[in-house]
Scaffold this motif. Structure first.
Motif, PDB file in Angstrom:
ATOM      1  N   LEU A 151     102.283  49.596 -63.280  1.00  0.00           N
ATOM      2  CA  LEU A 151     102.572  50.851 -63.955  1.00  0.00           C
ATOM      3  C   LEU A 151     103.735  50.694 -64.928  1.00  0.00           C
ATOM      4  CD1 LEU A 151     102.286  53.293 -60.916  1.00  0.00           C
ATOM      5  CD2 LEU A 151     100.516  52.636 -62.569  1.00  0.00           C
ATOM      6  N   GLY A 152     104.417  49.604 -64.811  1.00  0.00           N
ATOM      7  CA  GLY A 152     105.536  49.257 -65.679  1.00  0.00           C
ATOM      8  C   GLY A 152     106.009  47.865 -65.334  1.00  0.00           C
ATOM      9  N   ARG A 153     106.781  47.254 -66.262  1.00  0.00           N
ATOM     10  CA  ARG A 153     107.270  45.895 -66.028  1.00  0.00           C
ATOM     11  C   ARG A 153     108.713  45.804 -66.541  1.00  0.00           C
ATOM     12  NH1 ARG A 153     103.003  41.322 -67.621  1.00  0.00           N
ATOM     13  NH2 ARG A 153     104.170  40.235 -66.006  1.00  0.00           N
ATOM     14  N   PRO A 154     109.690  45.895 -65.654  1.00  0.00           N
ATOM     15  CA  PRO A 154     111.090  45.827 -66.066  1.00  0.00           C
ATOM     16  C   PRO A 154     111.425  44.514 -66.769  1.00  0.00           C
ATOM     17  CG  PRO A 154     110.915  46.701 -63.844  1.00  0.00           C
ATOM     18  CD  PRO A 154     109.547  46.194 -64.218  1.00  0.00           C
ATOM     19  N   ILE A 182     103.339  39.785 -57.982  1.00  0.00           N
ATOM     20  CA  ILE A 182     104.624  40.058 -57.346  1.00  0.00           C
ATOM     21  C   ILE A 182     105.630  40.379 -58.446  1.00  0.00           C
ATOM     22  CG2 ILE A 182     105.493  37.674 -57.391  1.00  0.00           C
ATOM     23  CD1 ILE A 182     106.627  38.154 -54.586  1.00  0.00           C
ATOM     24  N   GLY A 183     106.692  41.069 -58.102  1.00  0.00           N
ATOM     25  CA  GLY A 183     107.733  41.376 -59.070  1.00  0.00           C
ATOM     26  C   GLY A 183     107.677  42.827 -59.498  1.00  0.00           C
ATOM     27  N   ALA A 184     107.941  43.071 -60.807  1.00  0.00           N
ATOM     28  CA  ALA A 184     108.020  44.440 -61.350  1.00  0.00           C
ATOM     29  C   ALA A 184     109.008  45.262 -60.520  1.00  0.00           C
ATOM     30  CB  ALA A 184     106.648  45.091 -61.398  1.00  0.00           C
ATOM     31  N   ILE A 192     125.364  41.456 -59.137  1.00  0.00           N
ATOM     32  CA  ILE A 192     124.451  41.169 -60.241  1.00  0.00           C
ATOM     33  C   ILE A 192     123.149  41.927 -60.054  1.00  0.00           C
ATOM     34  CG2 ILE A 192     123.163  39.361 -61.457  1.00  0.00           C
ATOM     35  CD1 ILE A 192     125.204  37.345 -60.278  1.00  0.00           C
ATOM     36  N   PHE A 193     122.754  42.654 -61.089  1.00  0.00           N
ATOM     37  CA  PHE A 193     121.426  43.245 -61.138  1.00  0.00           C
ATOM     38  C   PHE A 193     120.543  42.370 -62.032  1.00  0.00           C
ATOM     39  CE2 PHE A 193     123.874  47.027 -59.926  1.00  0.00           C
ATOM     40  CZ  PHE A 193     123.062  47.525 -58.902  1.00  0.00           C
ATOM     41  N   THR A 194     119.314  42.118 -61.579  1.00  0.00           N
ATOM     42  CA  THR A 194     118.354  41.353 -62.368  1.00  0.00           C
ATOM     43  C   THR A 194     117.024  42.101 -62.409  1.00  0.00           C
ATOM     44  OG1 THR A 194     117.790  40.054 -60.394  1.00  0.00           O
ATOM     45  CG2 THR A 194     119.350  39.079 -61.924  1.00  0.00           C
ATOM     46  N   ALA A 195     116.320  41.945 -63.519  1.00  0.00           N
ATOM     47  CA  ALA A 195     115.018  42.595 -63.695  1.00  0.00           C
ATOM     48  C   ALA A 195     113.903  41.576 -63.546  1.00  0.00           C
ATOM     49  CB  ALA A 195     114.942  43.253 -65.074  1.00  0.00           C
ATOM     50  N   GLN A 196     112.950  41.877 -62.700  1.00  0.00           N
ATOM     51  CA  GLN A 196     111.774  41.023 -62.525  1.00  0.00           C
ATOM     52  C   GLN A 196     110.592  41.646 -63.255  1.00  0.00           C
ATOM     53  OE1 GLN A 196     111.117  40.263 -58.333  1.00  0.00           O
ATOM     54  NE2 GLN A 196     112.718  38.705 -58.281  1.00  0.00           N
ATOM     55  N   HIS A 197     110.085  40.918 -64.240  1.00  0.00           N
ATOM     56  CA  HIS A 197     109.031  41.419 -65.111  1.00  0.00           C
ATOM     57  C   HIS A 197     107.681  41.459 -64.406  1.00  0.00           C
ATOM     58  CE1 HIS A 197     106.726  41.077 -69.132  1.00  0.00           C
ATOM     59  NE2 HIS A 197     107.317  42.254 -69.127  1.00  0.00           N
ATOM     60  N   GLY A 198     107.474  40.580 -63.444  1.00  0.00           N
ATOM     61  CA  GLY A 198     106.195  40.513 -62.735  1.00  0.00           C
ATOM     62  C   GLY A 198     105.396  39.286 -63.106  1.00  0.00           C
ATOM     63  N   SER A 199     104.549  38.867 -62.210  1.00  0.00           N
ATOM     64  CA  SER A 199     103.841  37.594 -62.334  1.00  0.00           C
ATOM     65  C   SER A 199     102.560  37.714 -63.133  1.00  0.00           C
ATOM     66  CB  SER A 199     103.511  37.057 -60.940  1.00  0.00           C
ATOM     67  OG  SER A 199     102.730  38.001 -60.221  1.00  0.00           O
ATOM     68  N   LEU A 201     104.668  48.197 -59.294  1.00  0.00           N
ATOM     69  CA  LEU A 201     103.471  47.432 -58.940  1.00  0.00           C
ATOM     70  C   LEU A 201     102.772  48.132 -57.785  1.00  0.00           C
ATOM     71  CD1 LEU A 201     101.705  44.884 -59.240  1.00  0.00           C
ATOM     72  CD2 LEU A 201     103.310  43.700 -57.715  1.00  0.00           C
ATOM     73  N   THR A 202     101.542  48.588 -58.017  1.00  0.00           N
ATOM     74  CA  THR A 202     100.825  49.335 -56.994  1.00  0.00           C
ATOM     75  C   THR A 202     100.236  48.395 -55.948  1.00  0.00           C
ATOM     76  OG1 THR A 202      98.686  49.272 -58.139  1.00  0.00           O
ATOM     77  CG2 THR A 202     100.213  51.048 -58.738  1.00  0.00           C
ATOM     78  N   GLU A 203      99.761  48.971 -54.844  1.00  0.00           N
ATOM     79  CA  GLU A 203      99.189  48.166 -53.764  1.00  0.00           C
ATOM     80  C   GLU A 203      97.933  47.419 -54.198  1.00  0.00           C
ATOM     81  OE1 GLU A 203      98.578  50.557 -50.346  1.00  0.00           O
ATOM     82  OE2 GLU A 203     100.718  50.937 -49.997  1.00  0.00           O
ATOM     83  N   ASN A 204      97.226  47.943 -55.194  1.00  0.00           N
ATOM     84  CA  ASN A 204      96.017  47.257 -55.668  1.00  0.00           C
ATOM     85  C   ASN A 204      96.300  46.292 -56.820  1.00  0.00           C
ATOM     86  OD1 ASN A 204      96.441  48.949 -57.800  1.00  0.00           O
ATOM     87  ND2 ASN A 204      94.522  50.083 -57.629  1.00  0.00           N
TER      88      ASN A 204
END
Length: 419
Positions: A387-390, A354-356, A340-347, A380-383
């Motif tokens: 840059l995008g949200r799957p 976290i996520g992306a 299973i592949f799942t996409a994490q949109h980000g918090s 998701l950059t270190e800061n």
């Protein structure tokens, strides 16, 4: 704590003035009559080149994948959310949380889209996030509170006068009183029983007690299934907060779904869930649990209903697991086949984002979950900048994996070229 209800949207879907007559009732089972059409407004192509494409490709250089995998820009699609790949010629239909559905065509099969256009532009869609195909090529579009079908979508996607029919009338998918601003992005799948399955997020962070009976009855905060003509509605599963991703395991025909869990309980709790529903009538614990075995503040002293089903996998809290798909192709190495592949949109409800990213979950021989791991990350950059949200994942006929991104307004393609 008083339950917080998300803001009610004051937008109502109206028939477009461009429509010569109302969209007709579903003819599923009798496709001899494919009228009325949707109108005569020709769709305009979405530009696929220029600086925007260059910037997106530059950002993709930051994406980390397992050895042998490659990611590239497949298409620029504004607000791209959930995807449905046509079973005939591989046209990709893309839902949004705005007012459009897009058709993505790769005519020369070089694995980069040639043309992206708005699909059925005369129709005034309202949150047409959910798109899915029947096995015989009927496209279903599930909006916030209506279901439409397009029997000839893949072959006639360029035409503005494509036939459209109503499966579930406006205001009859959920009670209009329960429409809300959030938790309205529906997803759908056709099951092994040939029925249409639809996930219905509920409109609260945690709902009040006086809503539970209604929600259980109509399937809000659950998954329903209906015949493809809109009849024989059943509530398949309850106890779900907001599922925005589901798929059937082709090996054993069981339904799996992601579930976004309760906000406001801290950075690291409760965990989000990947669930398995092998039979009708199961309860997955919400709102008594805000995530696997974490009691909500509002229901912490309530007795638990019998037989609550725990998740197969705990995912990171607030990572926003959305779309999912079983990998049935042969391009990827054996390890990924059947998983299973799942996409994490980000918090958003977290002090440290976290996520992306895209996750992969392998299965055990008995069909239950084995382990989950990060497959693709770097949006998701270190800061803490996205840059995008799957949002969603889908497989092309060649076995490569598409990833939609509603922040960048793009679809990416992940392929395997070997080590």
């Amino acid at each position: 704590m008083k339950p917080i209800r998300l803001a009610v949207a004051a937008v109502f879907l109206l028939a477009s003035p461009a429509l010569a007559q109302p969209v007709a009732q579903s003819p599923t089972g009798n496709l001899e009559k494919l009228s009325p059409g949707t109108g005569t407004v020709a769709p305009r192509p979405i530009p696929q080149g220029g600086r925007r494409a260059e910037v997106i490709r530059k950002h993709l250089e930051n994406i980390r994948l397992p050895p042998g995998f490659k990611i590239g820009l497949y298409a620029i699609v504004p607000d791209a959310r959930h995807m449905a790949v046509g079973p005939s010629i591989g046209i990709v239909f893309v839902g949004t949380r705005k007012g459009h559905v897009y058709a993505v065509a790769d005519r020369d099969k070089d694995r980069i889209a040639d043309e992206v256009t708005a699909f059925a532009p005369p129709i005034q869609f309202r949150v047409p996030n959910g798109v899915c195909f029947s096995r015989d090529g009927v496209l279903f579009v599930v909006e916030q509170n209506r279901v439409l079908e397009f029997p000839a979508a893949e072959s006639l996607f360029e035409r503005p006068d494509i036939a459209a029919f109503v499966v579930t009338k406006q205001g009859e998918l959920i009670p209009p009183s329960e429409e809300s601003y959030n938790h309205t992005a529906r997803v759908c799948r056709i099951g092994p029983d040939n029925k249409l399955y639809i996930a219905l997020g509920q409109p609260y962070n945690v709902p009040p007690r006086d809503k539970i009976a209604l929600y259980n009855k109509v399937g809000v905060g659950g998954i329903i299934r209906i015949d493809q003509d809109g009849k024989s509605r059943e509530v398949y599963a309850t106890g779900i907060r907001n599922s925005v991703g589901m798929d059937f395991n082709p090996a054993d025909k069981t339904l799996w779904f992601t579930d976004n869990q309760v906000d406001g309980m801290g950075d690291d709790r409760p965990p989000e869930e990947l669930n398995r529903a092998p039979q009708i009538g199961q309860n997955f614990g919400f709102p008594y649990y805000g995530g696997d075995r974490v009691r909500t503040n509002e229901y912490k002293n309530d007795p638990l209903p019998a037989g609550l089903v725990p998740p197969q996998v705990e995912m990171a809290a607030h990572a926003a697991n959305l779309g999912m798909t079983f990998y049935t192709g042969t391009m990827f190495p054996q390890f990924y086949r059947g998983g299973i592949f799942t996409a994490q949109h980000g918090s958003w409800n977290r002090t440290k984002p976290i996520g992306a990213r895209v996750m992969f979950t392998s299965l055990k021989p008995d069909g239950t979950a084995d382990q989950s791991e990060v497959f693709a990350e770097g949006w998701l950059t270190e800061n803490g900048e996205y840059l995008g949200r799957p949002v969603d994942v889908a497989m092309l006929p060649d076995g490569s994996l598409l990833v939609s991104d509603d922040t960048a307004g793009a679809i990416y393609r992940i392929s395997y070229e070997g080590q």
